[in-house]
Design a protein around this motif. Sequence first.
Motif, PDB file in Angstrom:
ATOM      1  N   MET A  90      64.866  33.623  19.637  1.00  0.00           N
ATOM      2  CA  MET A  90      65.218  35.031  19.427  1.00  0.00           C
ATOM      3  C   MET A  90      66.713  35.190  19.193  1.00  0.00           C
ATOM      4  O   MET A  90      67.518  34.433  19.720  1.00  0.00           O
ATOM      5  CB  MET A  90      64.849  35.862  20.658  1.00  0.00           C
ATOM      6  CG  MET A  90      63.394  35.961  20.945  1.00  0.00           C
ATOM      7  SD  MET A  90      63.149  36.984  22.427  1.00  0.00           S
ATOM      8  CE  MET A  90      61.443  36.650  22.761  1.00  0.00           C
ATOM      9  N   ASN A  91      67.046  36.230  18.431  1.00  0.00           N
ATOM     10  CA  ASN A  91      68.458  36.566  18.293  1.00  0.00           C
ATOM     11  C   ASN A  91      68.849  37.491  19.456  1.00  0.00           C
ATOM     12  O   ASN A  91      68.010  37.864  20.284  1.00  0.00           O
ATOM     13  CB  ASN A  91      68.748  37.199  16.921  1.00  0.00           C
ATOM     14  CG  ASN A  91      68.025  38.512  16.700  1.00  0.00           C
ATOM     15  OD1 ASN A  91      67.889  39.333  17.618  1.00  0.00           O
ATOM     16  ND2 ASN A  91      67.555  38.727  15.484  1.00  0.00           N
ATOM     17  N   PHE A  92      70.099  37.855  19.505  1.00  0.00           N
ATOM     18  CA  PHE A  92      70.620  38.649  20.615  1.00  0.00           C
ATOM     19  C   PHE A  92      69.856  39.962  20.800  1.00  0.00           C
ATOM     20  O   PHE A  92      69.486  40.336  21.912  1.00  0.00           O
ATOM     21  CB  PHE A  92      72.109  38.932  20.412  1.00  0.00           C
ATOM     22  CG  PHE A  92      72.675  39.892  21.419  1.00  0.00           C
ATOM     23  CD1 PHE A  92      72.983  39.471  22.700  1.00  0.00           C
ATOM     24  CD2 PHE A  92      72.855  41.235  21.102  1.00  0.00           C
ATOM     25  CE1 PHE A  92      73.476  40.352  23.648  1.00  0.00           C
ATOM     26  CE2 PHE A  92      73.347  42.130  22.041  1.00  0.00           C
ATOM     27  CZ  PHE A  92      73.668  41.676  23.311  1.00  0.00           C
ATOM     28  N   ILE A  93      69.618  40.662  19.711  1.00  0.00           N
ATOM     29  CA  ILE A  93      68.952  41.968  19.796  1.00  0.00           C
ATOM     30  C   ILE A  93      67.519  41.812  20.297  1.00  0.00           C
ATOM     31  O   ILE A  93      67.064  42.592  21.135  1.00  0.00           O
ATOM     32  CB  ILE A  93      68.994  42.696  18.431  1.00  0.00           C
ATOM     33  CG1 ILE A  93      70.449  43.050  18.093  1.00  0.00           C
ATOM     34  CG2 ILE A  93      68.113  43.937  18.430  1.00  0.00           C
ATOM     35  CD1 ILE A  93      70.661  43.596  16.713  1.00  0.00           C
ATOM     36  N   GLU A  94      66.802  40.804  19.795  1.00  0.00           N
ATOM     37  CA  GLU A  94      65.432  40.574  20.257  1.00  0.00           C
ATOM     38  C   GLU A  94      65.395  40.262  21.746  1.00  0.00           C
ATOM     39  O   GLU A  94      64.569  40.801  22.484  1.00  0.00           O
ATOM     40  CB  GLU A  94      64.798  39.423  19.464  1.00  0.00           C
ATOM     41  CG  GLU A  94      64.557  39.768  18.009  1.00  0.00           C
ATOM     42  CD  GLU A  94      64.230  38.561  17.166  1.00  0.00           C
ATOM     43  OE1 GLU A  94      63.505  38.750  16.164  1.00  0.00           O
ATOM     44  OE2 GLU A  94      64.688  37.434  17.482  1.00  0.00           O
ATOM     45  N   ARG A  95      66.298  39.375  22.203  1.00  0.00           N
ATOM     46  CA  ARG A  95      66.354  39.054  23.644  1.00  0.00           C
ATOM     47  C   ARG A  95      66.670  40.293  24.465  1.00  0.00           C
ATOM     48  O   ARG A  95      66.059  40.532  25.502  1.00  0.00           O
ATOM     49  CB  ARG A  95      67.409  37.973  23.905  1.00  0.00           C
ATOM     50  CG  ARG A  95      66.963  36.586  23.540  1.00  0.00           C
ATOM     51  CD  ARG A  95      67.916  35.525  24.065  1.00  0.00           C
ATOM     52  NE  ARG A  95      69.294  35.732  23.664  1.00  0.00           N
ATOM     53  CZ  ARG A  95      69.846  35.259  22.558  1.00  0.00           C
ATOM     54  NH1 ARG A  95      69.134  34.529  21.713  1.00  0.00           N
ATOM     55  NH2 ARG A  95      71.104  35.490  22.275  1.00  0.00           N
ATOM     56  N   PHE A  96      67.608  41.096  24.006  1.00  0.00           N
ATOM     57  CA  PHE A  96      67.985  42.319  24.703  1.00  0.00           C
ATOM     58  C   PHE A  96      66.783  43.253  24.849  1.00  0.00           C
ATOM     59  O   PHE A  96      66.510  43.774  25.932  1.00  0.00           O
ATOM     60  CB  PHE A  96      69.132  43.023  23.960  1.00  0.00           C
ATOM     61  CG  PHE A  96      69.508  44.351  24.539  1.00  0.00           C
ATOM     62  CD1 PHE A  96      70.318  44.416  25.668  1.00  0.00           C
ATOM     63  CD2 PHE A  96      69.049  45.524  23.969  1.00  0.00           C
ATOM     64  CE1 PHE A  96      70.657  45.656  26.213  1.00  0.00           C
ATOM     65  CE2 PHE A  96      69.381  46.761  24.506  1.00  0.00           C
ATOM     66  CZ  PHE A  96      70.197  46.821  25.634  1.00  0.00           C
TER      67      PHE A  96
END
Length: 76
Positions: free
Chosen positions: A37-43
């Motif tokens: 996941m990228n940062f936004i997905e993880r967030f």
Amino acid sequence: MNEKQELEEMNNAFPEYLQKLAIPTAILGGEFHFDKMNFIERFLVKKIAKVNSSVSRLRYDAIREFADRINNSRQN
């Protein structure tokens, strides 16, 4: 991935006419792969699903049963 709401989510995901046409239906579980996941997905996953690391909740028995039902429907 929310077991308490999975049936409701399944029913809301597909129109009723399509659900009636489906031969096999199943809830097969899911996974969160934080390493993919990228940062936004993880967030978003952390905030919405309240999960902080990778998790697998695949239902292998349900997957096998689902595949068997598909295979049996093709033979008939």
